[in-house]
Motif scaffolding. Structure first.
Motif, short mmCIF file in Angstrom:
data_model
loop_
_atom_site.label_atom_id
_atom_site.label_comp_id
_atom_site.label_asym_id
_atom_site.label_seq_id
_atom_site.Cartn_x
_atom_site.Cartn_y
_atom_site.Cartn_z
N CYS A 178 54.04 60.83 48.06
CA CYS A 178 53.93 61.46 46.57
C CYS A 178 54.68 60.33 45.91
O CYS A 178 55.57 59.60 46.36
N GLY A 187 56.37 62.23 43.44
CA GLY A 187 57.35 62.98 43.05
C GLY A 187 58.92 62.92 43.58
O GLY A 187 59.29 62.11 44.40
N CYS A 189 60.78 66.22 43.65
CA CYS A 189 61.27 67.49 43.42
C CYS A 189 62.50 67.77 44.35
O CYS A 189 62.59 67.44 45.13
N TYR A 237 63.98 70.32 45.61
CA TYR A 237 63.80 71.50 46.67
C TYR A 237 62.95 70.91 47.87
O TYR A 237 63.09 71.62 48.74
N THR A 277 59.40 67.88 52.28
CA THR A 277 58.08 66.97 52.47
C THR A 277 58.19 65.65 51.94
O THR A 277 58.00 64.71 52.90
N ARG A 278 58.66 65.50 50.81
CA ARG A 278 58.94 64.08 50.36
C ARG A 278 59.79 63.25 51.27
O ARG A 278 59.64 62.09 51.53
N ASN A 282 49.54 67.99 41.60
CA ASN A 282 50.76 68.31 40.74
C ASN A 282 50.50 68.01 39.36
O ASN A 282 50.19 66.87 38.93
N ARG A 322 60.61 68.77 38.23
CA ARG A 322 59.00 68.78 38.50
C ARG A 322 58.24 67.43 37.58
O ARG A 322 57.12 67.18 37.79
S1 SF4 Z 1 56.56 68.92 45.91
FE1 SF4 Z 1 55.00 67.81 46.24
S2 SF4 Z 1 55.06 66.47 44.48
FE2 SF4 Z 1 57.05 67.17 44.61
S3 SF4 Z 1 58.08 66.01 45.90
FE3 SF4 Z 1 57.14 67.56 47.39
S4 SF4 Z 1 55.22 66.68 48.21
FE4 SF4 Z 1 55.89 65.52 46.31
#
Ligand code: SF4
Length: 422
Positions: free
Chosen positions: A145, A147, A149, A151, A154-155, A224, A265
């Protein structure tokens, strides 16, 4: 395709090159944790394993090898996965998914599995030639992504955005439809970002899929608000296409501008409201799903009240509530965590409000007769159908996927209806 991004761990020592080829002609138990994207990886993996002469078994006791497709998005899921790894530690054990990419040590502390890198699944699947058969198909349009974020783990696992080409995604969708798919789940970590790295437009992609022949519908995945807001006009219009479910999954996470800032965000509560209003104009009655994190570090009672107020304003049909849990390696994990009792109380209040709103929104639908497409069997004698908005309708009988019939909505079960053919 950028192979050297921060989250790209194709050179990861834990990933065993060619790990997949060691699974041939054996009985395999494959368990999937996590999101639709992970389910897509597991369906690809199953196709590869079958092509390698493996049988997939539903009971681990009958398996020669165990494969776990892992998720670590929240602490609770991490604990569940570690329990499952510990349970199979003495067996031939393989792991894939997000956890081996970001938590090798946590895995190494409970077992010594072989790691299958998700990229290896994609590379091997490209050579298999067959596609999963079934009424529901998953198409991974992009991974990673844009992003940051604070917290989000996954990123760190999936890395920067990589969009597949419109042609590739359309071709895979056509193949799945040819193999019997009537519901195509179009997914990515953030579908709203699709094409931003390649100069393509998500609206073009949806139009391309909707132009394919065959009886099927596309369910767009999570977007998002930060990436959707700049392109909301074109996407809202694409939601009116006959083969696109008008179902928007828009994770807002908080209604407080202060907390959204701390989360990194990249949007404001007002922008969320604008998106929802824009979709309502284009596709009245569309289905809105959102995600909320409660108990983020520093969230005051006032911040929380703003989250409740935002939900009352946008009136989602479904809210996925998550209690904040610090994820290793994320900036937010360095902040002081909040007592569990506060998170528990806030999540209780969120769920109560979410159900209240869902029932209010369902009330006008009850008793109506609407077109429903049968999408899958729930179990023998019970079928799942979907309205144009992707509202779930459970019907008695073994109905053929792809059938479209008028259905009277009989009972409201909050997140789905029971129905009977009109
Ligand atoms: S919450 Fe979604 S948009 Fe934000 S960093 Fe994680 S995967 Fe990416």
């Amino acid at each position: 395709m950028n192979r050297d991004g921060p989250g790209d761990r194709s050179g990861d020592p834990a990933a065993t090159p060619g790990a997949l080829s060691t699974l041939a002609g054996v009985r395999v138990y494959l368990r999937t944790f996590g999101c639709t994207y992970n389910a897509g990886d597991s369906w690809k993996l199953a196709e590869i394993l079958r092509a390698q002469g493996c049988n997939l078994v539903s009971d681990p006791a009958l398996a020669d090898a165990i494969v776990l497709n892992t998720c670590t998005v929240v602490g609770k899921t991490e604990r569940k996965v570690l329990r499952e790894l510990r349970r199979h530690a003495q067996r031939p054990l393989y792991v894939t998914g997000c956890m081996p990419l970001v938590q090798e040590e946590a895995i190494g502390a409970v077992c010594s599995p072989v790691t299958i890198h998700p990229r290896e699944i994609h590379d091997a699947y490209a050579k298999v030639g067959s596609v999963p058969h079934g009424p529901v198909g998953v198409v991974q349009a992009c991974r990673g992504c844009l992003g940051s974020c604070t917290y989000c783990i996954t990123r760190l696992a999936r890395g920067p955005l990589e969009s597949r080409s419109l042609r590739d995604v359309t071709r895979e969708t056509a193949r799945l439809v040819g193999a019997g798919a009537v519901e195509v789940r179009l997914t990515g970590q953030d579908l709203g970002a699709w094409g931003r790295d390649t100069g393509q437009s998500l609206a073009d992609l949806l139009r391309s899929l909707a132009a394919l022949s065959g009886r099927f519908m596309v369910r767009p995945g999570m977007m998002n608000p930060a990436t959707l807001y700049p392109v909301m006009d074109s996407i809202a219009e694409a939601f009116t296409l006959p083969k696109v479910f008008s179902s928007l999954h828009l994770p807002v996470q908080s209604g407080s501008g202060t907390i959204l800032g701390k989360m990194g965000r990249g949007y404001s509560p007002d922008q969320v409201v604008s998106i929802v209003e824009r979709f309502e104009r284009a596709a009245p009655g569309f289905l809105l799903t959102t995600d909320v994190i409660c108990g983020f570090p520093g969230e005051t009672g006032g911040d929380f009240s703003k989250t409740l107020a935002l939900l009352r304003r946008i009136r989602p049909d479904r809210v996925n509530v998550t209690r904040y849990s610090p994820r290793p390696g994320t900036p937010a994990s360095l902040e002081k965590d909040m007592p569990d009792r506060i998170k528990k109380e806030r999540s209780r209040r969120l769920r109560t409000l979410a159900e209240e709103i869902a029932r209010e929104k369902n009330a006008p639908w009850k008793g109506r007769t609407v077109p429903v497409m049968i999408t899958e069997s729930i179990r023998p004698g019970s079928s799942m159908g979907r309205t144009r908005e992707y509202r779930g309708v459970v019907l008695e009988g073994d109905l053929c996927p792809g059938t479209v019939l008028p259905v009277r909505l009989v009972e409201d079960r909050t997140y789905y209806f029971t129905g009977e053919p009109a």
